[in-house]
Write a protein that holds these residues in place. Structure first.
Motif, PDB file in Angstrom:
ATOM      1  N   LEU A  88      -3.241   2.239  -3.741  1.00 25.71           N
ATOM      2  CA  LEU A  88      -2.704   3.561  -3.474  1.00 25.71           C
ATOM      3  C   LEU A  88      -3.945   4.444  -2.591  1.00 25.71           C
ATOM      4  O   LEU A  88      -5.174   4.386  -3.093  1.00 25.71           O
ATOM      5  CB  LEU A  88      -2.604   4.471  -4.686  1.00 25.71           C
ATOM      6  N   VAL A  89      -3.434   4.798  -1.460  1.00 24.27           N
ATOM      7  CA  VAL A  89      -4.498   5.607  -0.720  1.00 24.27           C
ATOM      8  C   VAL A  89      -3.774   6.967  -0.442  1.00 24.27           C
ATOM      9  O   VAL A  89      -2.500   7.127  -0.202  1.00 24.27           O
ATOM     10  CB  VAL A  89      -4.570   4.855   0.852  1.00 24.27           C
ATOM     11  N   THR A  90      -4.701   7.995  -0.618  1.00 28.10           N
ATOM     12  CA  THR A  90      -4.306   9.390  -0.264  1.00 28.10           C
ATOM     13  C   THR A  90      -5.100  10.073   0.627  1.00 28.10           C
ATOM     14  O   THR A  90      -6.303   9.703   1.076  1.00 28.10           O
ATOM     15  CB  THR A  90      -4.473  10.225  -1.758  1.00 28.10           C
ATOM     16  N   GLY A  91      -4.489  11.170   1.037  1.00 31.75           N
ATOM     17  CA  GLY A  91      -5.183  12.229   2.109  1.00 31.75           C
ATOM     18  C   GLY A  91      -5.752  13.231   1.499  1.00 31.75           C
ATOM     19  O   GLY A  91      -6.370  13.253   0.556  1.00 31.75           O
ATOM     20  N   GLY A  92      -5.411  14.359   2.084  1.00 33.45           N
ATOM     21  CA  GLY A  92      -6.010  15.653   1.675  1.00 33.45           C
ATOM     22  C   GLY A  92      -5.158  16.921   2.239  1.00 33.45           C
ATOM     23  O   GLY A  92      -4.104  16.623   2.801  1.00 33.45           O
ATOM     24  N   PRO A  93      -5.702  18.193   2.127  1.00 37.16           N
ATOM     25  CA  PRO A  93      -4.780  19.102   2.376  1.00 37.16           C
ATOM     26  C   PRO A  93      -4.818  19.489   3.906  1.00 37.16           C
ATOM     27  O   PRO A  93      -3.672  19.969   4.200  1.00 37.16           O
ATOM     28  CB  PRO A  93      -5.849  20.562   1.617  1.00 37.16           C
ATOM     29  N   MET A  96       0.756  -1.418   0.002  1.00 34.77           N
ATOM     30  CA  MET A  96       0.078   0.015  -0.052  1.00 34.77           C
ATOM     31  C   MET A  96       0.898   1.186  -0.033  1.00 34.77           C
ATOM     32  O   MET A  96       1.670   1.572   0.972  1.00 34.77           O
ATOM     33  CB  MET A  96      -1.013  -0.152   1.487  1.00 34.77           C
ATOM     34  N   CYS A  97       0.784   2.055  -0.822  1.00 32.24           N
ATOM     35  CA  CYS A  97       1.536   3.399  -1.264  1.00 32.24           C
ATOM     36  C   CYS A  97       0.757   4.324  -0.240  1.00 32.24           C
ATOM     37  O   CYS A  97      -0.328   4.558  -0.801  1.00 32.24           O
ATOM     38  CB  CYS A  97       1.723   3.814  -2.624  1.00 32.24           C
ATOM     39  N   LEU A  98       1.075   4.985   0.553  1.00 34.68           N
ATOM     40  CA  LEU A  98       0.541   5.975   1.373  1.00 34.68           C
ATOM     41  C   LEU A  98       0.856   7.378   0.869  1.00 34.68           C
ATOM     42  O   LEU A  98       2.021   7.714   1.228  1.00 34.68           O
ATOM     43  CB  LEU A  98       0.664   5.874   2.924  1.00 34.68           C
ATOM     44  N   ASP A  99       0.193   8.319   0.388  1.00 33.85           N
ATOM     45  CA  ASP A  99       0.365   9.638   0.174  1.00 33.85           C
ATOM     46  C   ASP A  99      -0.685  10.632   0.821  1.00 33.85           C
ATOM     47  O   ASP A  99      -1.857  10.758   0.624  1.00 33.85           O
ATOM     48  CB  ASP A  99       0.170   9.749  -1.632  1.00 33.85           C
ATOM     49  N   ARG A 100      -0.072  11.240   1.916  1.00 33.90           N
ATOM     50  CA  ARG A 100      -0.792  12.089   2.695  1.00 33.90           C
ATOM     51  C   ARG A 100      -1.584  13.404   2.001  1.00 33.90           C
ATOM     52  O   ARG A 100      -2.637  13.891   2.122  1.00 33.90           O
ATOM     53  CB  ARG A 100      -0.117  12.757   3.791  1.00 33.90           C
ATOM     54  N   SER A 101      -0.845  13.975   1.038  1.00 34.23           N
ATOM     55  CA  SER A 101      -1.088  15.377   0.468  1.00 34.23           C
ATOM     56  C   SER A 101      -2.118  15.050  -0.898  1.00 34.23           C
ATOM     57  O   SER A 101      -2.568  16.020  -1.361  1.00 34.23           O
ATOM     58  CB  SER A 101       0.142  16.032   0.024  1.00 34.23           C
ATOM     59  N   ASP A 102      -2.281  13.745  -1.307  1.00 35.55           N
ATOM     60  CA  ASP A 102      -3.405  13.550  -2.359  1.00 35.55           C
ATOM     61  C   ASP A 102      -2.457  14.239  -3.507  1.00 35.55           C
ATOM     62  O   ASP A 102      -3.326  14.440  -4.651  1.00 35.55           O
ATOM     63  CB  ASP A 102      -4.692  14.463  -2.286  1.00 35.55           C
ATOM     64  N   GLY A 103      -1.096  14.563  -3.718  1.00 31.07           N
ATOM     65  CA  GLY A 103      -0.673  14.871  -4.911  1.00 31.07           C
ATOM     66  C   GLY A 103      -0.481  13.905  -6.122  1.00 31.07           C
ATOM     67  O   GLY A 103      -0.539  14.249  -7.227  1.00 31.07           O
ATOM     68  N   ILE A 104      -0.317  12.712  -5.847  1.00 31.51           N
ATOM     69  CA  ILE A 104      -0.343  11.424  -6.899  1.00 31.51           C
ATOM     70  C   ILE A 104      -1.645  11.582  -7.418  1.00 31.51           C
ATOM     71  O   ILE A 104      -1.526  11.451  -8.933  1.00 31.51           O
ATOM     72  CB  ILE A 104       0.085  10.313  -6.290  1.00 31.51           C
TER      73      ILE A 104
END
Length: 373
Positions: A66-71, A1-9
């Motif tokens: 891939l899971v992403t976050g937000g601002p 699982m790729c974790l991207d907090r900023s939702d940039g991907i």
């Protein structure tokens, strides 16, 4: 699982998270890489695929996601939690290997741990960081620039040589104070552009001498008068009986030096004015008004200095001798400090007004346009 907090991907590839599946994540690598090749998220996605491939070679059947976050932190945590629950319900997973590219992303690992069992956290570190490489080439370019070496390395080397000498002979306080003062003067010298001005002085003087400008001579005269003014001010300060404090010696220095300094400025401005007149050019208003402004400023500054010195008893009161002109007869009287100041201020204002009037009368005006038929 790729974790991207900023939702940039997801935003770079215009994808809606979560992105699940080998082919979907592999396609995402191309999209993100084309959008921003310098983004470390590309390496994070590739590491996620590599870990999944290694697990497949070991006989397991991993799910790549891939899971992403937000601002903001709260929105990012809730978004990651919702995506984890969706992946868990749709694919029946019960553990995860988290791949991140920064410590900031790892702060949200507890959100995943509250819903899945986390086997490990793999942080991707780029082997060749651009900042380090750029720093190397910048240092190499800096050391190859002769001008930068002379203006930076030479003063630094001299400081490192002189500092231990001062430290051994005069003590740490004097050494540190001297070195700090020298560095401060050097920074002011470079920051105010004094070096640029000094480098242009020889060429300017040479051109002025060859072109026969009167201002060269008057500038030398002005410099000599200025030195006399400084010397006269220092003599006045040294002649004080009591030199306690700073204000009184400063006023004495101003009182004795201002006339000479004003004459120095007057000589320099007069030379410039003569150059304009000799070359048959229209006289600018500023050049005409400058001599009068110098005289007016000198009168006012000397008047204020005389006021303070007269009030403190350093100089005597100014006495006006008797005047007898025809039927008009004025007896001798003594000016008080305030009266003396008023005389100087009024004289300065009158001289300034005369200068404005003379500049308006004699300044070059544009020639009227010829009338056309």
């Amino acid at each position: 699982m790729c974790l991207d907090r900023s939702d940039g991907i997801a935003r770079a590839a215009d994808a809606s998270p979560p992105v699940v599946g080998w082919d979907a994540v592999r396609s995402l690598v191309i999209d993100v890489g084309l959008a921003d090749p310098e983004d470390s998220s590309v390496n994070c996605l590739l590491e996620t695929l590599r870990v999944a491939r290694d697990l497949q070679e070991d006989g397991e059947e991993p799910t790549v996601a891939l899971v992403t976050g937000g601002p903001d932190a709260v929105g990012a945590g809730r978004s990651i939690a919702a995506q984890i629950e969706a992946i868990r319900d749709a694919h029946a997973v019960d553990s995860a290997i988290i791949v991140t590219d920064s410590a900031e992303d790892e702060r949200f690992v507890p959100v995943i741990e509250s819903r899945l069992s986390v086997d490990s956290v793999d942080r991707v570190v780029v082997r060749q960081a651009r900042d380090i490489e750029s720093t190397y080439y910048l240092l190499k370019q800096f050391l190859g620039d002769e001008e930068l070496r002379q203006t930076t390395l030479v003063p630094l080397g001299l400081a490192l040589i002189v500092f231990p000498i001062l430290l051994a002979t005069m003590g740490p306080v004097v050494a540190v104070a001297s070195l700090t003062a020298v560095f401060g003067l050097f920074l002011l010298y470079k920051g105010l552009g004094v070096d640029v001005y000094v480098s242009t002085v020889p060429a300017g003087v040479r051109d002025a001498l060859y072109s026969g400008q009167v201002s060269v001579v008057t500038y030398v005269v002005g410099a000599g008068l200025a030195l006399i003014g400084v010397f006269a001010g220092l003599l006045g300060v040294s002649g004080l009986e009591s030199q306690e404090g700073v204000f009184e010696p400063a006023m004495r220095f101003v009182f004795d030096s201002v006339p000479w300094l004003a004459m120095a400025a007057l000589a320099a401005s007069t030379g410039r004015l003569l150059d304009e007149a000799i070359h048959d050019e229209p006289l600018p208003t500023a050049a005409l008004n400058l001599p009068f402004g110098v005289i007016a400023l000198g009168l006012i500054v000397r008047g204020f200095a005389a006021y303070f010195l007269q009030r403190s008893g350093v100089i005597d009161h100014s006495a006006v001798p008797p005047v007898d002109v025809g039927v008009v007869s004025v007896e001798a009287f003594v000016l008080s400090p305030l009266q003396r100041l008023a005389v100087f201020v009024v004289a300065g204002v009158v001289v300034s007004l005369v200068g404005v009037r003379a500049a308006a009368r004699f300044a070059g005006a544009p020639e009227p346009a010829e009338a056309t038929d």
